[in-house]
Design an enzyme around this catalytic site. Structure first.
Site, mmCIF file in Angstrom:
data_model
loop_
_atom_site.group_PDB
_atom_site.id
_atom_site.type_symbol
_atom_site.label_atom_id
_atom_site.label_comp_id
_atom_site.label_asym_id
_atom_site.label_seq_id
_atom_site.Cartn_x
_atom_site.Cartn_y
_atom_site.Cartn_z
ATOM 1 C CG LEU A 78 -1.231 -8.518 -2.550
ATOM 2 C CD1 LEU A 78 -0.678 -7.559 -3.592
ATOM 3 C CD2 LEU A 78 -0.684 -8.158 -1.197
ATOM 4 C CG HIS A 79 -6.567 -12.733 -5.872
ATOM 5 N ND1 HIS A 79 -6.097 -13.998 -6.016
ATOM 6 C CD2 HIS A 79 -7.700 -12.842 -5.145
ATOM 7 C CE1 HIS A 79 -6.908 -14.841 -5.399
ATOM 8 N NE2 HIS A 79 -7.896 -14.153 -4.846
ATOM 9 C CB ALA A 80 -3.573 -13.801 -9.931
ATOM 10 N NE ARG A 81 -1.311 -8.474 -14.533
ATOM 11 C CZ ARG A 81 -0.965 -7.419 -15.235
ATOM 12 N NH1 ARG A 81 -0.021 -7.489 -16.134
ATOM 13 N NH2 ARG A 81 -1.559 -6.261 -15.081
ATOM 14 N N PRO A 82 -0.929 -9.108 -9.385
ATOM 15 C CG PRO A 82 -2.662 -7.617 -8.887
ATOM 16 C CD PRO A 82 -2.379 -8.941 -9.533
#
Length: 87
Positions: free
Chosen positions: A14-18
């Protein structure tokens, strides 16, 4: 209050884009929504909060919602996680 567990399985966690997709989806609901990892709980509508949990591939999280559309909110976020954020 409605709560459900999910496992994040996409490559980057669950990083940046997601995380952005996740927050956009959470903001579609009136209910208060939290993401819980181990002993920490953050607002699911806060990008900094979600990123601060450091959720990586294989991490188990709890989604908790409280409000008029709590069940729909949690189920929609679980569906988004299950789809690997359409990546």
């Amino acid at each position: 209050m409605y709560m459900k567990e999910a496992v994040v399985n996409n490559q980057v966690g669950l990083h940046a884009r997601p995380a952005t997709f996740f927050i956009q989806k959470a903001n579609e609901f009136k209910s208060s929504i939290w993401v819980e990892k181990e002993e920490r709980r953050v607002n699911a509508k806060s990008l900094l909060g979600v990123l601060s949990l450091g959720i990586v591939k294989g991490t188990s999280i709890n989604l908790i919602a409280d409000g008029p559309d709590e069940k729909e909110a949690v189920e929609a976020l679980i569906e988004l996680i299950s789809s690997n954020f359409s990546e």
